[in-house]
Design a protein around this motif. Structure first.
Motif, PDB file in Angstrom:
ATOM      1  N   SER A 263     -67.410 -12.169 -25.396  1.00 35.93           N
ATOM      2  CA  SER A 263     -66.814 -10.998 -26.057  1.00 35.93           C
ATOM      3  C   SER A 263     -65.746 -10.371 -25.167  1.00 35.93           C
ATOM      4  O   SER A 263     -65.772 -10.518 -23.941  1.00 35.93           O
ATOM      5  N   LYS A 264     -64.830  -9.645 -25.813  1.00 34.10           N
ATOM      6  CA  LYS A 264     -63.757  -8.989 -25.046  1.00 34.10           C
ATOM      7  C   LYS A 264     -64.366  -7.819 -24.265  1.00 34.10           C
ATOM      8  O   LYS A 264     -64.982  -6.928 -24.868  1.00 34.10           O
ATOM      9  N   PRO A 265     -64.186  -7.817 -22.939  1.00 34.38           N
ATOM     10  CA  PRO A 265     -64.842  -6.761 -22.142  1.00 34.38           C
ATOM     11  C   PRO A 265     -64.506  -5.357 -22.640  1.00 34.38           C
ATOM     12  O   PRO A 265     -65.379  -4.493 -22.698  1.00 34.38           O
ATOM     13  N   ASP A 266     -63.245  -5.123 -23.034  1.00 38.49           N
ATOM     14  CA  ASP A 266     -62.890  -3.752 -23.420  1.00 38.49           C
ATOM     15  C   ASP A 266     -63.419  -3.367 -24.801  1.00 38.49           C
ATOM     16  O   ASP A 266     -63.263  -2.240 -25.245  1.00 38.49           O
ATOM     17  N   SER A 267     -64.039  -4.350 -25.497  1.00 39.11           N
ATOM     18  CA  SER A 267     -64.587  -4.010 -26.816  1.00 39.11           C
ATOM     19  C   SER A 267     -66.050  -3.575 -26.726  1.00 39.11           C
ATOM     20  O   SER A 267     -66.621  -3.086 -27.696  1.00 39.11           O
TER      21      SER A 267
ATOM     22  N   ASP B 182     -80.144   1.230 -18.619  1.00 42.61           N
ATOM     23  CA  ASP B 182     -79.030   1.298 -19.567  1.00 42.61           C
ATOM     24  C   ASP B 182     -78.178   2.543 -19.361  1.00 42.61           C
ATOM     25  O   ASP B 182     -76.980   2.540 -19.629  1.00 42.61           O
ATOM     26  N   SER B 183     -78.813   3.638 -18.896  1.00 45.36           N
ATOM     27  CA  SER B 183     -78.025   4.862 -18.720  1.00 45.36           C
ATOM     28  C   SER B 183     -77.007   4.697 -17.589  1.00 45.36           C
ATOM     29  O   SER B 183     -76.000   5.395 -17.546  1.00 45.36           O
ATOM     30  N   THR B 184     -77.243   3.744 -16.673  1.00 43.16           N
ATOM     31  CA  THR B 184     -76.311   3.600 -15.548  1.00 43.16           C
ATOM     32  C   THR B 184     -75.288   2.481 -15.767  1.00 43.16           C
ATOM     33  O   THR B 184     -74.304   2.407 -15.041  1.00 43.16           O
ATOM     34  N   ILE B 185     -75.507   1.624 -16.782  1.00 45.79           N
ATOM     35  CA  ILE B 185     -74.595   0.471 -16.910  1.00 45.79           C
ATOM     36  C   ILE B 185     -73.606   0.621 -18.056  1.00 45.79           C
ATOM     37  O   ILE B 185     -72.777  -0.253 -18.268  1.00 45.79           O
ATOM     38  N   SER B 186     -73.666   1.750 -18.766  1.00 49.22           N
ATOM     39  CA  SER B 186     -72.891   1.834 -20.003  1.00 49.22           C
ATOM     40  C   SER B 186     -71.376   1.817 -19.785  1.00 49.22           C
ATOM     41  O   SER B 186     -70.622   1.660 -20.724  1.00 49.22           O
ATOM     42  N   LYS B 187     -70.933   1.987 -18.540  1.00 48.77           N
ATOM     43  CA  LYS B 187     -69.477   1.954 -18.284  1.00 48.77           C
ATOM     44  C   LYS B 187     -69.036   0.598 -17.723  1.00 48.77           C
ATOM     45  O   LYS B 187     -67.866   0.403 -17.446  1.00 48.77           O
ATOM     46  N   ASN B 188     -69.987  -0.324 -17.530  1.00 52.82           N
ATOM     47  CA  ASN B 188     -69.652  -1.590 -16.877  1.00 52.82           C
ATOM     48  C   ASN B 188     -69.873  -2.752 -17.851  1.00 52.82           C
ATOM     49  O   ASN B 188     -71.008  -3.115 -18.157  1.00 52.82           O
ATOM     50  N   SER B 189     -68.773  -3.342 -18.326  1.00 47.27           N
ATOM     51  CA  SER B 189     -68.905  -4.335 -19.400  1.00 47.27           C
ATOM     52  C   SER B 189     -69.660  -5.583 -18.949  1.00 47.27           C
ATOM     53  O   SER B 189     -70.415  -6.169 -19.722  1.00 47.27           O
ATOM     54  N   ASP B 190     -69.503  -5.984 -17.666  1.00 46.63           N
ATOM     55  CA  ASP B 190     -70.239  -7.166 -17.192  1.00 46.63           C
ATOM     56  C   ASP B 190     -71.748  -6.921 -17.240  1.00 46.63           C
ATOM     57  O   ASP B 190     -72.517  -7.785 -17.659  1.00 46.63           O
ATOM     58  N   LEU B 191     -72.146  -5.716 -16.796  1.00 49.06           N
ATOM     59  CA  LEU B 191     -73.579  -5.406 -16.796  1.00 49.06           C
ATOM     60  C   LEU B 191     -74.115  -5.257 -18.217  1.00 49.06           C
ATOM     61  O   LEU B 191     -75.249  -5.643 -18.505  1.00 49.06           O
ATOM     62  N   ILE B 192     -73.286  -4.717 -19.114  1.00 53.48           N
ATOM     63  CA  ILE B 192     -73.732  -4.598 -20.519  1.00 53.48           C
ATOM     64  C   ILE B 192     -73.993  -6.001 -21.066  1.00 53.48           C
ATOM     65  O   ILE B 192     -75.027  -6.271 -21.679  1.00 53.48           O
ATOM     66  N   LYS B 193     -73.047  -6.907 -20.816  1.00 57.29           N
ATOM     67  CA  LYS B 193     -73.200  -8.295 -21.293  1.00 57.29           C
ATOM     68  C   LYS B 193     -74.472  -8.908 -20.734  1.00 57.29           C
ATOM     69  O   LYS B 193     -75.288  -9.469 -21.458  1.00 57.29           O
ATOM     70  N   ARG B 194     -74.618  -8.777 -19.389  1.00 58.53           N
ATOM     71  CA  ARG B 194     -75.733  -9.464 -18.740  1.00 58.53           C
ATOM     72  C   ARG B 194     -77.080  -8.923 -19.257  1.00 58.53           C
ATOM     73  O   ARG B 194     -77.957  -9.681 -19.648  1.00 58.53           O
ATOM     74  N   SER B 195     -77.206  -7.594 -19.312  1.00 60.35           N
ATOM     75  CA  SER B 195     -78.510  -7.036 -19.724  1.00 60.35           C
ATOM     76  C   SER B 195     -78.781  -7.361 -21.197  1.00 60.35           C
ATOM     77  O   SER B 195     -79.930  -7.569 -21.589  1.00 60.35           O
ATOM     78  N   THR B 196     -77.715  -7.459 -22.003  1.00 60.01           N
ATOM     79  CA  THR B 196     -77.923  -7.758 -23.423  1.00 60.01           C
ATOM     80  C   THR B 196     -78.371  -9.203 -23.593  1.00 60.01           C
ATOM     81  O   THR B 196     -79.342  -9.491 -24.312  1.00 60.01           O
ATOM     82  N   VAL B 197     -77.691 -10.111 -22.905  1.00 55.11           N
ATOM     83  CA  VAL B 197     -78.073 -11.520 -23.010  1.00 55.11           C
ATOM     84  C   VAL B 197     -79.514 -11.705 -22.520  1.00 55.11           C
ATOM     85  O   VAL B 197     -80.307 -12.416 -23.135  1.00 55.11           O
ATOM     86  N   GLU B 198     -79.855 -10.997 -21.417  1.00 56.47           N
ATOM     87  CA  GLU B 198     -81.227 -11.128 -20.882  1.00 56.47           C
ATOM     88  C   GLU B 198     -82.273 -10.655 -21.885  1.00 56.47           C
ATOM     89  O   GLU B 198     -83.395 -11.159 -21.917  1.00 56.47           O
ATOM     90  N   SER B 199     -81.891  -9.683 -22.737  1.00 59.00           N
ATOM     91  CA  SER B 199     -82.871  -9.151 -23.707  1.00 59.00           C
ATOM     92  C   SER B 199     -83.001 -10.046 -24.938  1.00 59.00           C
ATOM     93  O   SER B 199     -83.815  -9.777 -25.810  1.00 59.00           O
TER      94      SER B 199
ATOM     95  N   ARG C  17     -72.269  -2.848 -29.030  1.00 57.38           N
ATOM     96  CA  ARG C  17     -71.306  -3.370 -29.997  1.00 57.38           C
ATOM     97  C   ARG C  17     -70.216  -4.131 -29.276  1.00 57.38           C
ATOM     98  O   ARG C  17     -69.845  -3.768 -28.160  1.00 57.38           O
ATOM     99  N   GLY C  18     -69.700  -5.156 -29.893  1.00 56.17           N
ATOM    100  CA  GLY C  18     -68.622  -5.921 -29.270  1.00 56.17           C
ATOM    101  C   GLY C  18     -67.858  -6.744 -30.279  1.00 56.17           C
ATOM    102  O   GLY C  18     -68.203  -6.783 -31.475  1.00 56.17           O
ATOM    103  N   PHE C  19     -66.895  -7.427 -29.760  1.00 55.54           N
ATOM    104  CA  PHE C  19     -65.919  -8.110 -30.588  1.00 55.54           C
ATOM    105  C   PHE C  19     -65.565  -9.401 -29.847  1.00 55.54           C
ATOM    106  O   PHE C  19     -65.293  -9.368 -28.648  1.00 55.54           O
ATOM    107  N   THR C  20     -65.656 -10.543 -30.542  1.00 52.41           N
ATOM    108  CA  THR C  20     -65.391 -11.819 -29.872  1.00 52.41           C
ATOM    109  C   THR C  20     -64.286 -12.566 -30.608  1.00 52.41           C
ATOM    110  O   THR C  20     -64.327 -12.669 -31.843  1.00 52.41           O
TER     111      THR C  20
END
Ligand SMILES: Cc1cc2nc3c(=O)[nH]c(=O)nc-3n(C[C@H](O)[C@H](O)[C@H](O)COP(=O)(O)OP(=O)(O)OC[C@H]3O[C@@H](n4cnc5c(N)ncnc54)[C@H](O)[C@@H]3O)c2cc1C
Length: 382
Positions: A243-247, A211-228, A164-167
């Motif tokens: 999107s806002k990283p803290d969102s 995904d279990s290891t990246i859930s605290k890192n917003s850059d990795l969440i973004k990257r893996s989501t865009v890749e999918s 989930r995110g917010f832009t």
């Protein structure tokens, strides 16, 4: 454990999310006080925003916060009354009308037991304190301690996760005020404008081990989501990139299967559950929050008559137990239908088997032909 120096309370609500706060407010509107125990140090608005549909607005009107919240949100087209709210605004509206001292932050419930002397529940908190309550309502979300106490089986894990995110678009996003969904290659996206400059979005996509290891890192969440999201329009990928990283949040999708809701034993003595603790469901209908608000209204309506002139004896316990049974029986089939519809739509989107997809389509045609039928539900007066 020895329960020395216990604090005594009539109603304790575990969890100060949407459901816990709405339940406390519903009781307060009927003149009944409660104590909300919230493990976080402040209101917790994970997920940034939330879409509330007609059934949820009916419940918010019963709580007398609907008019105020409508002023902060724009109506979305073609969905009955549907609006997107900032979660913090919703939580603050619910908490703001509670008497001071109702919410106790930084209070984590570790365990619940039945008091062998009184048969009422005892709550054990992280700081060693003990509360003896006449009623315990578990609004503590998907990993609920109260659900454990009720011996409910843990929610099931789906092969998908939710991002989930917010832009924010400083010059305006230019999108119409529609709830847009796109399903492509087993990735499901929902996009809802909050106002002319900000958009809330959520994605259900296949879960991977990383995904279990990246859930605290917003850059990795973004990257893996865009890749999918190969094959999605460029403007959608940009929305995620910007999107806002803290969102950003990433969680594995969990759910109670419709048959678990149908057969679940949602009361033990004078303890019960509501909201995600009772019926967590996937994001495909966007109904978890609205259903939690409905729970709050029905629970307060059923419980309040049993809470007047309470004694300590068996009679009081039976009256409360009967009230909780009325709440559960009023909610059960509504929640079975909601979770079955969510489950069927989720299975249709997630499955790779043609046969499974055909079965899902058949179930939708037979039982859920009215796309918005579930949003027309009226939980009634408080
Ligand atoms: C991707 C995604 C998108 C969604 N979008 C929508 C949407 O658009 N519309 C909608 O209606 N719903 C939506 N939902 C569902 C919605 O977010 C939930 O159904 C709703 O937040 C449930 O509220 P709750 O109060 O039951 O649980 P929660 O919001 O999880 O609150 C539980 C609270 O209990 C506290 N707690 C937990 N354990 C303890 C403990 N032991 N002691 C003390 N406190 C404790 C937690 O800190 C938390 O504050 C979505 C869900 C997902 C995953």
């Amino acid at each position: 454990m020895a329960a020395a120096e216990a604090e005594h309370r009539d109603i304790v609500i575990v969890g100060g999310g949407i459901c816990g706060l709405a339940t406390a407010l519903a009781l307060h509107r009927k003149g009944i006080s409660s104590l909300v125990l919230e493990r976080s140090d402040a209101l917790r608005a994970t997920g940034t925003a939330i879409g509330i549909q007609t059934n949820g607005w009916r419940a918010l009107d019963q709580l007398r916060v609907g008019s105020k919240l409508r002023q902060t949100s724009l109506p979305l087209k073609g969905l009955g009354e549907a609006r997107c709210l900032r979660r913090s605004v919703l939580l603050e509206a619910l908490a703001g009308d509670l008497p001071s001292g109702t919410i106790r932050f930084g209070s984590r419930v570790l365990a619940i037991e039945t008091d062998p002397q009184t048969s009422y529940p005892i709550l054990w908190l992280h700081d060693g304190s003990v509360i003896k309550a006449k009623v315990v309502i578990g609004c503590d979300g998907v990993n609920s301690e109260v659900a454990n106490f009720l011996d409910l089986r843990p929610p099931r894990m789906s092969p998908t996760c939710n991002v989930r995110g917010f832009t924010i678009y400083p010059d305006g996003h230019g999108y119409p005020h529609d709830f847009v969904t796109i399903n492509h290659n087993r990735v499901f996206l929902g996009r809802i404008p909050l106002d002319d400059k900000s958009v809330y979005w959520f994605i259900a996509r296949p879960w991977t081990h990383q995904d279990s290891t990246i859930s605290k890192n917003s850059d990795l969440i973004k990257r893996s989501t865009v890749e999918s999201m190969l094959g999605f329009p460029a403007e959608i990928l940009e929305m995620i990139e910007n999107s806002k990283p803290d969102s950003l949040s990433l969680t594995r999708t969990s759910y109670r299967a419709p048959w678990d809701v149908l057969f679940g034993s949602f009361r033990k003595g004078t303890a019960t559950v509501a909201g995600d603790a009772m019926h967590v469901m996937g994001p495909f209908l966007g109904q978890g929050g609205s259903a939690a608000l409905e729970d709050a209204i029905v629970l307060a309506r059923c419980l309040v008559p049993s809470m007047t002139s309470l004694g300590h004896g068996e009679l009081s316990r039976e009256r409360i137990g009967g009230a909780l049974d009325s709440y559960i029986s009023e909610r059960r089939m509504r929640l079975v239908r909601l979770s079955a519809k969510t489950y069927t739509i989720g299975s249709l989107l997630e499955s790779t088997s043609l046969v499974a997809k055909l079965i899902c389509i058949l179930v939708i045609i037979l039982f859920f032909r009215d796309r918005l039928g579930h949003t027309q539900y009226d939980c009634g007066r408080l």
